[in-house]
Design a protein around this motif. Structure first.
Motif, short mmCIF file in Angstrom:
data_model
loop_
_atom_site.label_atom_id
_atom_site.label_comp_id
_atom_site.label_asym_id
_atom_site.label_seq_id
_atom_site.Cartn_x
_atom_site.Cartn_y
_atom_site.Cartn_z
N ALA A 21 0.83 -1.21 0.00
CA ALA A 21 0.00 0.00 0.00
C ALA A 21 0.87 1.26 0.00
O ALA A 21 0.58 2.23 -0.72
CB ALA A 21 -0.93 0.00 1.21
N THR A 22 1.94 1.23 0.77
CA THR A 22 2.85 2.37 0.82
C THR A 22 3.54 2.56 -0.53
O THR A 22 3.71 3.69 -0.99
CB THR A 22 3.88 2.18 1.95
N ALA A 23 3.91 1.46 -1.17
CA ALA A 23 4.54 1.54 -2.49
C ALA A 23 3.58 2.15 -3.51
O ALA A 23 3.98 2.97 -4.35
CB ALA A 23 5.00 0.16 -2.95
N GLU A 24 2.31 1.78 -3.44
CA GLU A 24 1.31 2.37 -4.34
C GLU A 24 1.18 3.87 -4.08
O GLU A 24 1.11 4.66 -5.03
CB GLU A 24 -0.04 1.69 -4.16
N ASP A 25 1.15 4.26 -2.81
CA ASP A 25 1.08 5.69 -2.48
C ASP A 25 2.31 6.43 -2.99
O ASP A 25 2.20 7.54 -3.52
CB ASP A 25 0.96 5.89 -0.97
N ALA A 26 3.48 5.79 -2.85
CA ALA A 26 4.72 6.41 -3.32
C ALA A 26 4.70 6.58 -4.83
O ALA A 26 5.06 7.64 -5.35
CB ALA A 26 5.93 5.57 -2.89
N ASN A 27 4.26 5.56 -5.55
CA ASN A 27 4.19 5.66 -7.01
C ASN A 27 3.23 6.75 -7.46
O ASN A 27 3.52 7.51 -8.38
CB ASN A 27 3.80 4.32 -7.62
N ALA A 28 2.08 6.84 -6.80
CA ALA A 28 1.12 7.89 -7.14
C ALA A 28 1.71 9.28 -6.87
O ALA A 28 1.54 10.20 -7.68
CB ALA A 28 -0.17 7.70 -6.35
N LEU A 29 2.42 9.41 -5.76
CA LEU A 29 3.03 10.70 -5.42
C LEU A 29 4.14 11.06 -6.40
O LEU A 29 4.28 12.22 -6.80
CB LEU A 29 3.54 10.69 -3.98
N VAL A 30 4.93 10.07 -6.81
CA VAL A 30 5.97 10.32 -7.81
C VAL A 30 5.34 10.85 -9.09
O VAL A 30 5.85 11.81 -9.70
CB VAL A 30 6.80 9.04 -8.08
N ASN A 31 4.23 10.27 -9.50
CA ASN A 31 3.54 10.76 -10.70
C ASN A 31 3.04 12.19 -10.52
O ASN A 31 3.12 13.00 -11.45
CB ASN A 31 2.39 9.82 -11.09
N GLU A 32 2.52 12.51 -9.34
CA GLU A 32 2.08 13.88 -9.07
C GLU A 32 3.25 14.85 -9.17
O GLU A 32 3.13 15.93 -9.75
CB GLU A 32 1.48 13.99 -7.67
N ILE A 33 4.39 14.45 -8.61
CA ILE A 33 5.57 15.31 -8.64
C ILE A 33 6.05 15.48 -10.07
O ILE A 33 6.38 16.60 -10.50
CB ILE A 33 6.69 14.74 -7.73
N LYS A 34 6.07 14.40 -10.85
CA LYS A 34 6.49 14.50 -12.26
C LYS A 34 5.57 15.44 -13.02
O LYS A 34 6.05 16.28 -13.79
CB LYS A 34 6.47 13.11 -12.91
N ASN A 35 4.27 15.31 -12.82
CA ASN A 35 3.32 16.18 -13.51
C ASN A 35 3.52 17.64 -13.12
O ASN A 35 3.39 18.53 -13.95
CB ASN A 35 1.89 15.76 -13.24
N TYR A 36 3.83 17.88 -11.86
CA TYR A 36 4.00 19.26 -11.39
C TYR A 36 5.33 19.83 -11.85
O TYR A 36 5.41 21.00 -12.24
CB TYR A 36 3.91 19.31 -9.86
N CYS A 37 6.37 19.02 -11.81
CA CYS A 37 7.73 19.53 -12.09
C CYS A 37 8.10 19.50 -13.56
O CYS A 37 9.05 20.17 -13.96
CB CYS A 37 8.75 18.72 -11.28
N THR A 38 7.41 18.72 -14.37
CA THR A 38 7.73 18.65 -15.79
C THR A 38 6.97 19.74 -16.52
O THR A 38 5.75 19.77 -16.48
CB THR A 38 7.36 17.27 -16.37
#
Length: 169
Positions: free
Chosen positions: A148-165
């Motif tokens: 569950a934590t890994a899923e949350d981490a992956n979702a957050l990484v995608n949010e960061i990529k969308n924001y920072c790219t």
């Protein structure tokens, strides 16, 4: 109340007194804004700190001693991540969410490590088998937490990529 020419002159005089301050204050604000780290720079700092933790998580081994060492290393990465200076409110939110994720991983690694130590010390008798069943349930719960934590981490990484790219032109 009417505005006579004397009032107008006083008003114009007052305006001219403060007129140079307006462009000067705008210039100071512009200079201060340009001194602040850009969002891109802050994204790089945050990503660099997050990547350290990701490498630890991805190299997790199911060894009791390794689990405890990984948990300690993740605690250090969380502290380093906390120390990253950010001014962008969105990135600060991402930062605190990732600190929480690394804390959850760290706790799950500690729990798993402790359970593996407990299982390895069990004797092959009825009492040991009973403890093993209970420990297996706890291990399954810890694994579920890691997933569950890994899923949350992956979702957050995608949010960061969308924001920072930056968007494509």
């Amino acid at each position: 109340m009417t505005c006579d020419s004397r009032d107008r002159r006083r008003l114009m005089y007052r305006f001219r007194q403060f007129y140079p301050i307006v462009p000067l204050s705008a210039l100071v604000a512009l200079l201060l804004a340009s001194c602040a780290p850009s969002t891109t720079t802050q994204c790089r700092r945050l990503s660099s700190a997050i990547n350290k933790g990701s490498q630890l998580v991805n190299s997790f081994d199911v060894d009791p001693e390794a689990g405890e060492a990984k948990a300690d290393a993740l605690d250090t990465v969380s502290e380093e991540l906390q120390a990253v200076k950010l001014t962008d409110e969105t990135l600060i939110g991402f930062q605190s969410r990732f600190i929480n994720i690394y804390d959850r991983f760290s706790q799950a690694f500690r729990d798993t490590s402790g359970l593996l130590n407990e299982i390895s010390d069990l004797q092959p008798n009825p009492e040991g088998l009973q403890k093993m069943k209970a420990a297996r349930i706890k291990v399954d719960k810890a694994i579920d937490e890691v997933e569950a934590t890994a899923e949350d981490a992956n979702a957050l990484v995608n949010e960061i990529k969308n924001y920072c790219t930056p968007p494509a032109p």
